[in-house]
Design an enzyme around this catalytic site. Structure first.
Site, PDB file in Angstrom:
ATOM      1  N   ASP A 124       0.843  -1.199   0.000  1.00 54.13           N
ATOM      2  CA  ASP A 124       0.000   0.000   0.000  1.00 54.13           C
ATOM      3  C   ASP A 124       0.881   1.254   0.000  1.00 54.13           C
ATOM      4  O   ASP A 124       0.609   2.229  -0.699  1.00 54.13           O
ATOM      5  CB  ASP A 124      -0.923  -0.029   1.217  1.00 54.13           C
ATOM      6  N   HIS A 152      -4.582  -3.266   6.343  1.00 55.22           N
ATOM      7  CA  HIS A 152      -4.387  -3.578   4.918  1.00 55.22           C
ATOM      8  C   HIS A 152      -5.741  -3.998   4.355  1.00 55.22           C
ATOM      9  O   HIS A 152      -6.080  -5.175   4.304  1.00 55.22           O
ATOM     10  CB  HIS A 152      -3.355  -4.689   4.708  1.00 55.22           C
TER      11      HIS A 152
HETATM   12  P1  NAX Z   1      -2.279 -18.343  -3.799  1.00 60.86           P
HETATM   13  O1  NAX Z   1      -3.628 -18.908  -3.593  1.00 60.86           O
HETATM   14  O2  NAX Z   1      -1.671 -18.314  -5.157  1.00 60.86           O
HETATM   15  O3  NAX Z   1      -1.238 -19.105  -2.860  1.00 60.86           O
HETATM   16  C1  NAX Z   1      -1.469 -19.340  -1.515  1.00 60.86           C
HETATM   17  C2  NAX Z   1      -0.796 -20.649  -1.172  1.00 60.86           C
HETATM   18  O4  NAX Z   1      -0.880 -20.821   0.236  1.00 60.86           O
HETATM   19  C3  NAX Z   1      -1.455 -21.867  -1.822  1.00 60.86           C
HETATM   20  O5  NAX Z   1      -0.469 -22.603  -2.524  1.00 60.86           O
HETATM   21  C4  NAX Z   1      -2.018 -22.631  -0.630  1.00 60.86           C
HETATM   22  O6  NAX Z   1      -1.940 -24.042  -0.808  1.00 60.86           O
HETATM   23  C5  NAX Z   1      -1.100 -22.180   0.486  1.00 60.86           C
HETATM   24  N1  NAX Z   1      -1.671 -22.303   1.833  1.00 60.86           N
HETATM   25  C6  NAX Z   1      -2.952 -22.130   2.225  1.00 60.86           C
HETATM   26  N2  NAX Z   1      -3.087 -22.391   3.528  1.00 60.86           N
HETATM   27  C7  NAX Z   1      -1.863 -22.729   3.978  1.00 60.86           C
HETATM   28  C8  NAX Z   1      -1.372 -23.118   5.232  1.00 60.86           C
HETATM   29  N3  NAX Z   1      -2.189 -23.235   6.293  1.00 60.86           N
HETATM   30  N4  NAX Z   1      -0.049 -23.379   5.354  1.00 60.86           N
HETATM   31  C9  NAX Z   1       0.750 -23.298   4.290  1.00 60.86           C
HETATM   32  N5  NAX Z   1       0.343 -22.958   3.056  1.00 60.86           N
HETATM   33  C10 NAX Z   1      -0.963 -22.663   2.904  1.00 60.86           C
HETATM   34  O7  NAX Z   1      -2.318 -16.892  -3.162  1.00 60.86           O
HETATM   35  P2  NAX Z   1      -1.296 -15.689  -3.339  1.00 60.86           P
HETATM   36  O8  NAX Z   1      -1.709 -14.869  -4.503  1.00 60.86           O
HETATM   37  O9  NAX Z   1       0.101 -16.208  -3.298  1.00 60.86           O
HETATM   38  O10 NAX Z   1      -1.634 -14.808  -2.051  1.00 60.86           O
HETATM   39  C11 NAX Z   1      -1.334 -15.252  -0.746  1.00 60.86           C
HETATM   40  C12 NAX Z   1      -1.995 -14.366   0.293  1.00 60.86           C
HETATM   41  O11 NAX Z   1      -1.506 -13.041   0.211  1.00 60.86           O
HETATM   42  C13 NAX Z   1      -3.506 -14.253   0.151  1.00 60.86           C
HETATM   43  O12 NAX Z   1      -4.089 -14.387   1.450  1.00 60.86           O
HETATM   44  C14 NAX Z   1      -3.698 -12.855  -0.369  1.00 60.86           C
HETATM   45  O13 NAX Z   1      -4.975 -12.337  -0.018  1.00 60.86           O
HETATM   46  C15 NAX Z   1      -2.587 -12.132   0.337  1.00 60.86           C
HETATM   47  N6  NAX Z   1      -2.179 -10.816  -0.202  1.00 60.86           N
HETATM   48  C16 NAX Z   1      -1.777  -9.870   0.680  1.00 60.86           C
HETATM   49  C17 NAX Z   1      -1.298  -8.632   0.284  1.00 60.86           C
HETATM   50  C18 NAX Z   1      -0.844  -7.602   1.285  1.00 60.86           C
HETATM   51  O14 NAX Z   1      -0.501  -6.514   0.863  1.00 60.86           O
HETATM   52  N7  NAX Z   1      -0.805  -7.866   2.589  1.00 60.86           N
HETATM   53  C19 NAX Z   1      -1.273  -8.281  -1.154  1.00 60.86           C
HETATM   54  C20 NAX Z   1      -1.292  -9.451  -2.070  1.00 60.86           C
HETATM   55  C21 NAX Z   1      -2.174 -10.589  -1.642  1.00 60.86           C
HETATM   56  O15 NAX Z   1      -3.493 -10.323  -2.041  1.00 60.86           O
END
Ligand code: NAX
Length: 327
Positions: free
Chosen positions: A161, A189
């Protein structure tokens, strides 16, 4: 050469993981002279573990000189063992028909378990960055689940952000992003965050003397930064990944190697300043040095800012109340 640092990354086979791991292994997060060991966590699901193995094969194929080891895990208790840095990226996204409350609850379970595992097995000074959403509240849950670790080491990512706000302000003012200092993004966020350039300078000059446009601030700048995540999803069909990974690298690099006197935004447990109740993980301006951050204190908060800061706080307090019974 320095001893290797252990970096645990969760959600390592996801899209942010794919944009993140190669840069960490190349030395962009901890320094070009700092060897690293990657400890990668994914859910036990066979497909996720297979995909994780594929990512590790590609890391191997880069032959990064600084990468001293990579391990794959399905249990946070092995993934976080002796970790110096933990990037908690993996989280459950909101599925069809899922209410906000359900999202909070499933993520609370994940971050309670991961907080406990960090508490039990990580380095006593592990630095934790939560990226997975709802990032501030997930960081709060992990912190509360790890009573033996310093609370101040639990942080949430507001840096994306912050970087988004830098670019919007630079474009409006016609300056380079590198000329901007003292920008802040307050709060959660989420679209309620409050990007604030009242104290910013552009090449040393007060930003308000260059961009004195209240209408732009209220009706363009704040909503554009707040809704940028949704705009990326609309354009790309996928949520921000490379820019999120980049922000995670910026956050940890500055935390560990220092911000050289510059302000950066981190979501950190409040020390009570600015009327934010103690412990709430809230985006604030910090200056980092020698692996520690110090909150920039005593900034004047005008009526408009107070209103925006309380609005994003209210959302955080509601999220906290929503998971209270689980902690
Ligand atoms: P993806 O869905 O591509 O990847 C997430 C991965 O995490 C998947 O491979 C899943 O199997 C794994 N996972 C789920 N639960 C788990 C657990 N308990 N232990 C270990 N692995 C686990 O998502 P991606 O685009 O990589 O985003 C990841 C996270 O970042 C999401 O929650 C998303 O909302 C968040 N974001 C946060 C941002 C921020 O600024 N704070 C911005 C970008 C993003 O949206």
């Amino acid at each position: 050469t320095k001893p290797a640092l252990r970096v645990a990354v969760t959600g390592a086979a996801g899209q942010i993981g794919y944009a993140l791991l190669f840069r960490i292994a190349a030395g962009e997060m901890l320094g070009k002279d700092q060897p690293v060991i990657l400890q990668l966590l994914e859910i036990p699901d066979e497909k996720a573990q297979k995909a994780l193995n594929g990512v590790i094969m590609e890391l191997d194929d880069c032959a990064f000189p600084l990468l001293q080891g990579v391990t794959a895990h399905s249990d946070p208790r092995t993934a976080f063992k002796d970790a110096d840095v933990a990037l908690l990226v993996g989280a459950r996204p909101r599925g069809p028909g899922m209410e906000r409350k359900d999202l909070l609850t499933v993520n609370a379970q994940i971050f309670t378990a991961q907080g406990k595992a960090l508490n039990d097995v990580a380095s006593r000074n592990v630095k934790v960055l939560v990226v997975g959403n709802p990032a501030n509240t997930n960081a709060y849950i992990a912190m509360k689940s790890a009573p033996d670790l310093p609370s101040r080491n639990f942080t949430a990512m507001l840096r994306l952000d912050h970087n988004r706000a830098l670019t919007q302000l630079a474009a409006k003012a016609g300056v380079a992003v590198s000329e901007i200092e003292k920008l802040i993004v307050w709060g959660n966020h989420s679209p309620t965050m409050y990007p604030d350039f009242r104290f910013a300078t552009l090449a040393g000059k007060p930003a308000l003397s260059v961009v004195n446009d209240d209408d732009w601030n209220r009706n363009v700048f704040i909503p554009t930064v707040g809704k940028r995540g949704a705009a990326i999803i609309d354009a790309r069909g996928l949520s921000s990944a490379a820019s999120a990974a980049n922000a995670a690298i910026d956050h940890v690099r500055d935390w560990i190697l220092g911000s050289n006197g510059k302000w950066v935004t981190m979501g950190v447990p409040s020390d009570g300043s600015y009327g934010i109740p103690e412990g709430v993980i809230y985006g604030v301006p910090v200056i980092t040095k020698n692996g520690e951050y110090a909150v920039v204190k005593d900034l004047e908060i005008d009526a408009f800012s107070r209103e925006r800061m309380d609005f994003t706080l209210k959302e955080l307090l509601e999220e906290r109340d929503g998971v209270k019974h689980l902690l």
